[in-house]
Motif scaffolding. Structure first.
Motif, PDB file in Angstrom:
ATOM      1  N   ARG A 143       0.804  -1.219   0.000  1.00 27.52           N
ATOM      2  CA  ARG A 143       0.000   0.000   0.000  1.00 27.52           C
ATOM      3  C   ARG A 143       0.832   1.263   0.000  1.00 27.52           C
ATOM      4  N   SER A 144       2.010   1.185   0.596  1.00 26.21           N
ATOM      5  CA  SER A 144       2.830   2.384   0.739  1.00 26.21           C
ATOM      6  C   SER A 144       3.551   2.765  -0.552  1.00 26.21           C
ATOM      7  N   PRO A 148      -3.501   5.152  -4.523  1.00 30.76           N
ATOM      8  CA  PRO A 148      -4.808   4.557  -4.216  1.00 30.76           C
ATOM      9  C   PRO A 148      -5.570   4.092  -5.447  1.00 30.76           C
ATOM     10  N   LEU A 151      -4.512   0.605  -6.532  1.00 31.89           N
ATOM     11  CA  LEU A 151      -4.411  -0.446  -5.531  1.00 31.89           C
ATOM     12  C   LEU A 151      -5.145  -1.715  -5.950  1.00 31.89           C
ATOM     13  N   ASP A 361      -9.273  -6.960   1.380  1.00 34.38           N
ATOM     14  CA  ASP A 361      -8.248  -5.926   1.453  1.00 34.38           C
ATOM     15  C   ASP A 361      -8.854  -4.531   1.386  1.00 34.38           C
ATOM     16  N   SER A 366      -7.404  -1.640   3.997  1.00 25.72           N
ATOM     17  CA  SER A 366      -7.116  -0.315   3.473  1.00 25.72           C
ATOM     18  C   SER A 366      -7.890   0.787   4.187  1.00 25.72           C
ATOM     19  N   ASP A 370      -3.808   3.628  10.179  1.00 28.59           N
ATOM     20  CA  ASP A 370      -2.506   3.002   9.991  1.00 28.59           C
ATOM     21  C   ASP A 370      -1.897   2.536  11.302  1.00 28.59           C
ATOM     22  N   ALA A 438      -9.101   2.644  -2.660  1.00 30.44           N
ATOM     23  CA  ALA A 438      -8.587   2.589  -1.304  1.00 30.44           C
ATOM     24  C   ALA A 438      -8.772   3.954  -0.684  1.00 30.44           C
TER      25      ALA A 438
END
Length: 446
Positions: A143-144, A148, A151, A361, A366, A370, A438
Protein backbone atom coordinates in the motif's frame (compact mmCIF):
# COMPACT_ATOMS: atom_id res chain seq x y z
CA UNK A 1 -6.46 53.86 -9.93
CA UNK A 2 -6.61 50.74 -12.03
CA UNK A 3 -7.40 47.47 -10.30
CA UNK A 4 -5.54 44.39 -11.36
CA UNK A 5 -8.21 41.83 -12.29
CA UNK A 6 -5.92 39.25 -13.80
CA UNK A 7 -6.76 35.70 -12.85
CA UNK A 8 -4.12 34.22 -10.58
CA UNK A 9 -2.19 31.37 -12.13
CA UNK A 10 -3.65 27.96 -11.38
CA UNK A 11 -1.62 25.08 -10.17
CA UNK A 12 -0.77 22.62 -12.90
CA UNK A 13 -2.64 19.36 -12.89
CA UNK A 14 -1.01 16.66 -10.86
CA UNK A 15 1.11 14.33 -12.93
CA UNK A 16 -0.57 10.97 -13.57
CA UNK A 17 0.85 8.11 -11.54
CA UNK A 18 3.53 5.94 -13.04
CA UNK A 19 1.99 2.82 -14.66
CA UNK A 20 2.12 -0.12 -12.32
CA UNK A 21 4.38 -2.10 -14.64
CA UNK A 22 6.98 0.70 -14.34
CA UNK A 23 6.65 1.11 -10.59
CA UNK A 24 9.93 -0.58 -9.75
CA UNK A 25 9.38 -0.49 -5.99
CA UNK A 26 6.09 -2.35 -6.28
CA UNK A 27 7.49 -4.82 -8.81
CA UNK A 28 10.54 -5.49 -6.64
CA UNK A 29 8.35 -6.06 -3.59
CA UNK A 30 6.11 -8.26 -5.72
CA UNK A 31 9.11 -10.32 -6.84
CA UNK A 32 10.21 -10.70 -3.23
CA UNK A 33 6.73 -11.77 -2.18
CA UNK A 34 6.60 -14.21 -5.08
CA UNK A 35 9.89 -15.72 -3.94
CA UNK A 36 8.71 -16.02 -0.35
CA UNK A 37 5.39 -17.59 -1.39
CA UNK A 38 6.98 -20.02 -3.82
CA UNK A 39 9.50 -21.06 -1.19
CA UNK A 40 6.71 -21.77 1.27
CA UNK A 41 4.82 -23.82 -1.31
CA UNK A 42 7.92 -25.90 -2.04
CA UNK A 43 8.50 -26.36 1.71
CA UNK A 44 4.92 -27.48 2.32
CA UNK A 45 5.49 -30.37 -0.09
CA UNK A 46 9.17 -31.15 0.45
CA UNK A 47 9.41 -31.21 4.24
CA UNK A 48 6.60 -33.74 4.83
CA UNK A 49 8.17 -36.00 2.21
CA UNK A 50 11.54 -35.61 3.93
CA UNK A 51 10.09 -36.52 7.34
CA UNK A 52 8.32 -39.49 5.80
CA UNK A 53 11.63 -40.69 4.34
CA UNK A 54 13.48 -40.12 7.63
CA UNK A 55 10.97 -41.80 9.93
CA UNK A 56 8.43 -43.73 7.84
CA UNK A 57 5.74 -42.10 10.01
CA UNK A 58 2.78 -40.41 8.36
CA UNK A 59 2.01 -38.71 11.66
CA UNK A 60 5.40 -37.01 11.79
CA UNK A 61 5.13 -36.15 8.09
CA UNK A 62 1.88 -34.33 8.78
CA UNK A 63 3.34 -32.72 11.89
CA UNK A 64 5.42 -30.27 9.84
CA UNK A 65 2.37 -28.44 8.50
CA UNK A 66 0.60 -28.59 11.85
CA UNK A 67 3.61 -27.16 13.70
CA UNK A 68 4.09 -24.43 11.09
CA UNK A 69 0.44 -23.34 11.23
CA UNK A 70 0.44 -23.56 15.01
CA UNK A 71 3.48 -21.28 15.23
CA UNK A 72 1.92 -18.80 12.81
CA UNK A 73 -1.23 -18.64 14.94
CA UNK A 74 0.68 -18.48 18.23
CA UNK A 75 2.99 -15.66 17.14
CA UNK A 76 0.31 -13.93 15.05
CA UNK A 77 -1.00 -11.78 17.90
CA UNK A 78 2.41 -10.32 18.69
CA UNK A 79 3.34 -10.10 15.00
CA UNK A 80 0.52 -7.64 14.34
CA UNK A 81 1.38 -5.59 17.42
CA UNK A 82 5.03 -5.46 16.37
CA UNK A 83 4.04 -4.13 12.93
CA UNK A 84 2.24 -1.23 14.65
CA UNK A 85 4.95 -0.46 17.19
CA UNK A 86 8.31 -1.03 15.52
CA UNK A 87 10.04 -0.13 12.28
CA UNK A 88 8.23 -2.23 9.70
CA UNK A 89 11.00 -2.39 7.13
CA UNK A 90 13.49 -3.49 9.80
CA UNK A 91 11.00 -6.10 11.00
CA UNK A 92 10.70 -7.46 7.45
CA UNK A 93 14.47 -7.63 7.00
CA UNK A 94 15.00 -9.42 10.32
CA UNK A 95 12.17 -11.88 9.65
CA UNK A 96 13.41 -12.74 6.16
CA UNK A 97 16.98 -13.11 7.46
CA UNK A 98 15.91 -15.53 10.20
CA UNK A 99 13.89 -17.61 7.72
CA UNK A 100 16.83 -17.69 5.29
CA UNK A 101 19.18 -18.99 8.00
CA UNK A 102 16.65 -21.63 9.10
CA UNK A 103 15.98 -22.84 5.55
CA UNK A 104 19.67 -22.88 4.63
CA UNK A 105 20.48 -24.94 7.72
CA UNK A 106 18.56 -27.94 6.38
CA UNK A 107 20.58 -28.66 3.20
CA UNK A 108 23.74 -27.92 5.19
CA UNK A 109 22.77 -30.46 7.85
CA UNK A 110 21.86 -32.96 5.13
CA UNK A 111 25.27 -32.51 3.51
CA UNK A 112 26.92 -33.18 6.89
CA UNK A 113 24.55 -36.10 7.59
CA UNK A 114 23.42 -34.33 10.78
CA UNK A 115 19.75 -33.66 10.03
CA UNK A 116 17.30 -34.79 12.74
CA UNK A 117 13.53 -34.75 13.16
CA UNK A 118 13.84 -32.17 15.94
CA UNK A 119 15.87 -29.90 13.63
CA UNK A 120 13.25 -30.20 10.89
CA UNK A 121 10.35 -29.42 13.22
CA UNK A 122 12.27 -26.46 14.64
CA UNK A 123 12.50 -25.10 11.10
CA UNK A 124 8.72 -25.45 10.88
CA UNK A 125 8.39 -23.30 14.01
CA UNK A 126 10.72 -20.66 12.58
CA UNK A 127 8.90 -20.54 9.23
CA UNK A 128 5.53 -20.21 10.96
CA UNK A 129 6.80 -17.50 13.31
CA UNK A 130 8.40 -15.45 10.54
CA UNK A 131 5.18 -15.64 8.54
CA UNK A 132 3.39 -14.12 11.54
CA UNK A 133 5.80 -11.17 11.64
CA UNK A 134 6.49 -10.54 7.95
CA UNK A 135 3.02 -11.28 6.55
CA UNK A 136 1.29 -8.12 7.86
CA UNK A 137 4.30 -5.98 6.98
CA UNK A 138 4.35 -7.20 3.37
CA UNK A 139 0.66 -6.37 2.94
CA UNK A 140 1.22 -2.89 4.39
CA UNK A 141 4.33 -2.32 2.26
CA UNK A 142 2.38 -2.80 -0.98
CA UNK A 143 0.00 0.00 0.00
CA UNK A 144 2.83 2.38 0.74
CA UNK A 145 4.33 2.17 -2.77
CA UNK A 146 1.13 2.14 -4.87
CA UNK A 147 -1.24 5.12 -5.48
CA UNK A 148 -4.81 4.56 -4.22
CA UNK A 149 -6.25 4.49 -7.73
CA UNK A 150 -3.92 1.61 -8.68
CA UNK A 151 -4.41 -0.45 -5.53
CA UNK A 152 -7.08 -2.77 -6.93
CA UNK A 153 -4.87 -3.52 -9.95
CA UNK A 154 -1.86 -4.10 -7.69
CA UNK A 155 -3.83 -6.45 -5.46
CA UNK A 156 -5.06 -8.38 -8.49
CA UNK A 157 -1.45 -8.86 -9.62
CA UNK A 158 -0.61 -10.00 -6.10
CA UNK A 159 -3.40 -12.58 -6.30
CA UNK A 160 -1.88 -13.89 -9.52
CA UNK A 161 1.36 -14.37 -7.57
CA UNK A 162 -0.44 -16.36 -4.88
CA UNK A 163 -2.28 -18.55 -7.37
CA UNK A 164 0.79 -19.08 -9.54
CA UNK A 165 2.89 -20.14 -6.56
CA UNK A 166 0.15 -22.50 -5.39
CA UNK A 167 0.05 -24.07 -8.83
CA UNK A 168 3.80 -24.28 -9.48
CA UNK A 169 5.13 -25.00 -5.98
CA UNK A 170 4.12 -28.66 -5.40
CA UNK A 171 5.18 -30.01 -8.82
CA UNK A 172 8.36 -27.93 -8.65
CA UNK A 173 9.18 -29.54 -5.30
CA UNK A 174 8.76 -32.96 -6.92
CA UNK A 175 10.94 -31.96 -9.86
CA UNK A 176 13.66 -30.68 -7.53
CA UNK A 177 13.64 -33.97 -5.64
CA UNK A 178 14.46 -35.59 -8.98
CA UNK A 179 17.63 -33.47 -9.16
CA UNK A 180 18.84 -34.46 -5.72
CA UNK A 181 17.69 -35.18 -2.19
CA UNK A 182 18.62 -31.72 -0.92
CA UNK A 183 17.64 -29.74 -4.03
CA UNK A 184 14.13 -28.69 -2.81
CA UNK A 185 15.61 -27.33 0.42
CA UNK A 186 18.25 -25.38 -1.44
CA UNK A 187 15.35 -24.04 -3.51
CA UNK A 188 13.50 -22.81 -0.41
CA UNK A 189 16.67 -21.10 0.78
CA UNK A 190 17.15 -19.38 -2.59
CA UNK A 191 13.52 -18.22 -2.53
CA UNK A 192 14.06 -16.81 0.97
CA UNK A 193 17.17 -15.01 -0.28
CA UNK A 194 15.11 -13.38 -3.06
CA UNK A 195 12.56 -12.15 -0.51
CA UNK A 196 15.32 -10.75 1.72
CA UNK A 197 16.99 -9.00 -1.23
CA UNK A 198 13.74 -7.21 -2.10
CA UNK A 199 13.31 -6.12 1.54
CA UNK A 200 16.86 -4.71 1.55
CA UNK A 201 16.56 -2.92 -1.80
CA UNK A 202 13.09 -1.37 -1.57
CA UNK A 203 12.58 1.49 0.87
CA UNK A 204 9.09 2.07 2.20
CA UNK A 205 7.74 3.91 5.26
CA UNK A 206 9.18 2.13 8.24
CA UNK A 207 6.52 2.94 10.81
CA UNK A 208 2.87 3.84 11.26
CA UNK A 209 1.65 7.34 10.55
CA UNK A 210 2.08 9.91 13.27
CA UNK A 211 0.14 9.43 16.46
CA UNK A 212 -1.79 12.58 15.68
CA UNK A 213 -3.00 11.19 12.37
CA UNK A 214 -3.71 7.80 13.90
CA UNK A 215 -5.74 9.35 16.71
CA UNK A 216 -7.71 11.53 14.34
CA UNK A 217 -8.45 8.66 11.99
CA UNK A 218 -9.53 6.39 14.80
CA UNK A 219 -11.82 9.02 16.29
CA UNK A 220 -13.63 9.19 12.97
CA UNK A 221 -14.18 5.44 13.09
CA UNK A 222 -15.63 5.33 16.59
CA UNK A 223 -19.18 4.20 16.95
CA UNK A 224 -21.90 5.37 19.25
CA UNK A 225 -20.02 3.95 22.21
CA UNK A 226 -17.21 6.46 21.67
CA UNK A 227 -14.53 3.79 21.44
CA UNK A 228 -12.65 2.32 18.55
CA UNK A 229 -13.08 -1.28 19.52
CA UNK A 230 -9.50 -1.56 20.66
CA UNK A 231 -10.05 -1.19 24.35
CA UNK A 232 -8.18 2.11 24.24
CA UNK A 233 -8.89 5.63 23.11
CA UNK A 234 -7.07 5.43 19.80
CA UNK A 235 -5.31 3.03 17.50
CA UNK A 236 -1.88 3.76 18.93
CA UNK A 237 -2.82 2.39 22.35
CA UNK A 238 -4.47 -0.77 23.54
CA UNK A 239 -3.30 -4.37 23.70
CA UNK A 240 -2.07 -6.76 21.06
CA UNK A 241 -5.68 -8.00 20.84
CA UNK A 242 -6.88 -4.62 19.60
CA UNK A 243 -7.22 -5.98 16.06
CA UNK A 244 -9.69 -8.64 17.18
CA UNK A 245 -11.70 -6.08 19.13
CA UNK A 246 -11.85 -3.82 16.09
CA UNK A 247 -13.15 -6.62 13.87
CA UNK A 248 -15.69 -7.72 16.47
CA UNK A 249 -16.96 -4.16 16.84
CA UNK A 250 -17.67 -3.56 13.13
CA UNK A 251 -21.18 -4.55 12.06
CA UNK A 252 -20.20 -5.15 8.40
CA UNK A 253 -16.89 -6.91 8.94
CA UNK A 254 -18.30 -9.49 11.35
CA UNK A 255 -20.50 -11.29 8.76
CA UNK A 256 -17.88 -10.92 6.01
CA UNK A 257 -15.15 -12.53 8.09
CA UNK A 258 -17.54 -15.16 9.45
CA UNK A 259 -18.48 -16.27 5.93
CA UNK A 260 -14.87 -16.38 4.74
CA UNK A 261 -13.87 -18.34 7.86
CA UNK A 262 -16.71 -20.78 7.18
CA UNK A 263 -15.55 -21.20 3.58
CA UNK A 264 -11.99 -21.91 4.76
CA UNK A 265 -13.20 -24.55 7.20
CA UNK A 266 -15.46 -26.21 4.62
CA UNK A 267 -12.83 -26.05 1.88
CA UNK A 268 -10.22 -27.72 4.06
CA UNK A 269 -12.74 -30.30 5.31
CA UNK A 270 -13.70 -31.40 1.80
CA UNK A 271 -10.16 -32.20 0.63
CA UNK A 272 -9.66 -35.50 2.45
CA UNK A 273 -13.07 -37.01 1.51
CA UNK A 274 -12.54 -35.95 -2.12
CA UNK A 275 -9.11 -37.62 -2.19
CA UNK A 276 -10.51 -40.80 -0.62
CA UNK A 277 -13.36 -40.94 -3.17
CA UNK A 278 -11.04 -40.35 -6.13
CA UNK A 279 -8.62 -42.96 -4.83
CA UNK A 280 -11.50 -45.44 -4.52
CA UNK A 281 -12.38 -44.74 -8.15
CA UNK A 282 -8.87 -45.80 -9.20
CA UNK A 283 -7.42 -42.31 -9.74
CA UNK A 284 -3.64 -42.16 -9.38
CA UNK A 285 -1.87 -39.81 -6.98
CA UNK A 286 -0.82 -37.65 -9.91
CA UNK A 287 -4.41 -37.56 -11.15
CA UNK A 288 -5.67 -36.52 -7.72
CA UNK A 289 -3.08 -33.75 -7.60
CA UNK A 290 -4.11 -32.48 -11.01
CA UNK A 291 -7.79 -32.57 -10.05
CA UNK A 292 -7.17 -30.53 -6.90
CA UNK A 293 -5.11 -28.03 -8.92
CA UNK A 294 -8.36 -26.84 -10.50
CA UNK A 295 -8.83 -24.26 -7.74
CA UNK A 296 -5.35 -22.76 -8.27
CA UNK A 297 -5.84 -22.62 -12.05
CA UNK A 298 -9.23 -20.96 -11.58
CA UNK A 299 -7.75 -18.43 -9.17
CA UNK A 300 -4.97 -17.64 -11.63
CA UNK A 301 -7.58 -16.84 -14.29
CA UNK A 302 -9.82 -15.10 -11.74
CA UNK A 303 -7.06 -12.62 -10.90
CA UNK A 304 -7.67 -11.12 -14.36
CA UNK A 305 -11.39 -10.69 -13.62
CA UNK A 306 -11.21 -8.84 -10.29
CA UNK A 307 -12.07 -5.36 -11.57
CA UNK A 308 -14.88 -6.64 -13.79
CA UNK A 309 -16.48 -8.66 -11.01
CA UNK A 310 -16.20 -5.74 -8.61
CA UNK A 311 -18.10 -3.58 -11.09
CA UNK A 312 -20.71 -6.29 -11.52
CA UNK A 313 -21.97 -6.46 -7.92
CA UNK A 314 -21.39 -5.23 -4.40
CA UNK A 315 -18.91 -6.94 -2.08
CA UNK A 316 -21.50 -8.78 0.00
CA UNK A 317 -23.36 -10.10 -3.04
CA UNK A 318 -20.11 -11.34 -4.60
CA UNK A 319 -19.09 -12.99 -1.35
CA UNK A 320 -22.41 -14.83 -1.09
CA UNK A 321 -22.40 -15.82 -4.77
CA UNK A 322 -18.91 -17.35 -4.66
CA UNK A 323 -19.67 -19.03 -1.33
CA UNK A 324 -22.88 -20.64 -2.59
CA UNK A 325 -20.97 -22.01 -5.61
CA UNK A 326 -18.86 -24.03 -3.18
CA UNK A 327 -21.86 -26.10 -2.02
CA UNK A 328 -22.56 -27.98 -5.28
CA UNK A 329 -18.82 -28.17 -6.00
CA UNK A 330 -18.43 -30.46 -3.00
CA UNK A 331 -20.46 -33.18 -4.70
CA UNK A 332 -18.34 -33.13 -7.88
CA UNK A 333 -16.44 -36.37 -7.07
CA UNK A 334 -19.78 -38.21 -6.88
CA UNK A 335 -20.65 -37.23 -10.46
CA UNK A 336 -19.49 -38.92 -13.70
CA UNK A 337 -16.07 -37.84 -14.90
CA UNK A 338 -14.11 -38.36 -11.70
CA UNK A 339 -11.00 -36.13 -11.58
CA UNK A 340 -12.05 -34.13 -14.65
CA UNK A 341 -15.34 -33.15 -13.01
CA UNK A 342 -13.55 -32.27 -9.76
CA UNK A 343 -11.06 -30.11 -11.65
CA UNK A 344 -13.87 -28.27 -13.46
CA UNK A 345 -15.86 -27.69 -10.26
CA UNK A 346 -12.84 -26.38 -8.36
CA UNK A 347 -11.89 -24.21 -11.33
CA UNK A 348 -15.28 -22.47 -11.23
CA UNK A 349 -14.99 -21.90 -7.47
CA UNK A 350 -11.41 -20.68 -7.86
CA UNK A 351 -12.45 -17.97 -10.31
CA UNK A 352 -14.01 -16.00 -7.45
CA UNK A 353 -11.25 -16.43 -4.86
CA UNK A 354 -9.08 -13.45 -5.96
CA UNK A 355 -12.18 -11.25 -5.96
CA UNK A 356 -12.89 -12.15 -2.35
CA UNK A 357 -9.29 -11.63 -1.24
CA UNK A 358 -9.13 -8.19 -2.83
CA UNK A 359 -12.54 -7.44 -1.32
CA UNK A 360 -11.19 -8.19 2.17
CA UNK A 361 -8.25 -5.93 1.45
CA UNK A 362 -10.33 -2.99 0.24
CA UNK A 363 -13.00 -3.22 2.94
CA UNK A 364 -10.77 -4.09 5.88
CA UNK A 365 -7.04 -3.53 5.53
CA UNK A 366 -7.12 -0.31 3.47
CA UNK A 367 -9.71 1.44 5.63
CA UNK A 368 -8.20 0.87 9.07
CA UNK A 369 -6.15 3.64 10.73
CA UNK A 370 -2.51 3.00 9.99
CA UNK A 371 -1.60 2.87 13.68
CA UNK A 372 -3.92 -0.14 14.06
CA UNK A 373 -3.45 -1.75 10.65
CA UNK A 374 -0.84 -4.33 11.59
CA UNK A 375 -2.98 -5.77 14.37
CA UNK A 376 -6.12 -5.88 12.22
CA UNK A 377 -4.29 -7.60 9.36
CA UNK A 378 -2.72 -10.09 11.75
CA UNK A 379 -6.07 -10.81 13.41
CA UNK A 380 -7.74 -11.39 10.05
CA UNK A 381 -4.99 -13.66 8.73
CA UNK A 382 -4.94 -15.63 11.98
CA UNK A 383 -8.69 -16.18 11.88
CA UNK A 384 -8.44 -17.44 8.31
CA UNK A 385 -5.44 -19.65 9.11
CA UNK A 386 -7.18 -21.30 12.07
CA UNK A 387 -10.01 -22.42 9.78
CA UNK A 388 -7.78 -24.74 7.74
CA UNK A 389 -6.52 -27.08 10.49
CA UNK A 390 -9.98 -27.03 12.05
CA UNK A 391 -11.47 -28.25 8.76
CA UNK A 392 -8.80 -30.93 8.34
CA UNK A 393 -9.30 -32.29 11.86
CA UNK A 394 -13.07 -32.18 11.44
CA UNK A 395 -12.99 -34.11 8.19
CA UNK A 396 -10.78 -36.77 9.76
CA UNK A 397 -13.26 -37.22 12.60
CA UNK A 398 -16.15 -37.46 10.14
CA UNK A 399 -14.37 -40.11 8.07
CA UNK A 400 -13.82 -42.19 11.20
CA UNK A 401 -17.60 -42.64 11.50
CA UNK A 402 -19.10 -41.88 8.07
CA UNK A 403 -18.51 -42.79 4.44
CA UNK A 404 -16.67 -40.19 2.34
CA UNK A 405 -19.88 -39.29 0.47
CA UNK A 406 -21.80 -38.83 3.72
CA UNK A 407 -18.93 -36.78 5.16
CA UNK A 408 -19.10 -34.46 2.14
CA UNK A 409 -22.85 -34.15 2.66
CA UNK A 410 -22.32 -33.22 6.32
CA UNK A 411 -19.77 -30.51 5.40
CA UNK A 412 -22.10 -29.20 2.67
CA UNK A 413 -24.99 -29.09 5.16
CA UNK A 414 -22.91 -27.11 7.64
CA UNK A 415 -21.88 -24.65 4.94
CA UNK A 416 -25.46 -24.33 3.69
CA UNK A 417 -26.74 -23.54 7.19
CA UNK A 418 -24.15 -20.82 7.70
CA UNK A 419 -24.70 -19.27 4.27
CA UNK A 420 -28.47 -19.31 4.72
CA UNK A 421 -28.13 -17.26 7.91
CA UNK A 422 -25.69 -14.85 6.25
CA UNK A 423 -27.90 -14.43 3.17
CA UNK A 424 -30.97 -13.74 5.31
CA UNK A 425 -29.21 -10.81 6.96
CA UNK A 426 -29.25 -7.39 5.33
CA UNK A 427 -25.75 -6.13 6.05
CA UNK A 428 -24.02 -8.24 3.40
CA UNK A 429 -26.62 -7.79 0.68
CA UNK A 430 -26.66 -4.01 1.12
CA UNK A 431 -22.91 -3.47 1.41
CA UNK A 432 -21.21 -1.27 -1.19
CA UNK A 433 -17.70 -0.65 -2.43
CA UNK A 434 -15.77 2.38 -1.15
CA UNK A 435 -15.92 5.39 -3.49
CA UNK A 436 -12.25 4.86 -4.29
CA UNK A 437 -10.20 1.73 -4.61
CA UNK A 438 -8.59 2.59 -1.30
CA UNK A 439 -9.77 5.31 1.02
CA UNK A 440 -7.21 7.12 3.17
CA UNK A 441 -6.56 5.70 6.57
CA UNK A 442 -9.15 6.96 9.00
CA UNK A 443 -12.03 6.96 6.53
CA UNK A 444 -15.16 5.55 8.17
CA UNK A 445 -15.86 1.96 7.24
CA UNK A 446 -18.72 1.24 4.90
Amino acid sequence: MKTDTATPPTAPDAAPPVPLRRNWRFQALWAGQAGATLGLQIADTAYPLLLLALTGSSTLAGAFGAVQIGAAVLFGVHGGAAADRYNRRRLLIVGDSVRLVACASVPLAMALDRLTVAHTLLVAVVIGATIAYTGPVRLIAVRSVVPPEQLRQALAQDEARMSGAGLVGPPLAGALFGLGRNAPFIGTAVASLLALTAALVVKFPGGPESRTQGTKGTKEMRGASGTDGTGGTDGTTGSALAGYRYLAGNALLRPILAVVLLINVAGAAMLLPVMVILRGQGTSSAGIGLALAGEAVGALVGALLVSRLHRLAGPGVLLLAVSWLTVPAMFAPLLPGGPVTVFAALFVVGLGIPTLRVMIDLLVFSRVPDALRGRVISATLTLFTVGMPAGMVGSGLLLDHLSPATALGAVAALLTAGLTAATAGRSLRRSAWPEQAAAPAGTPAT
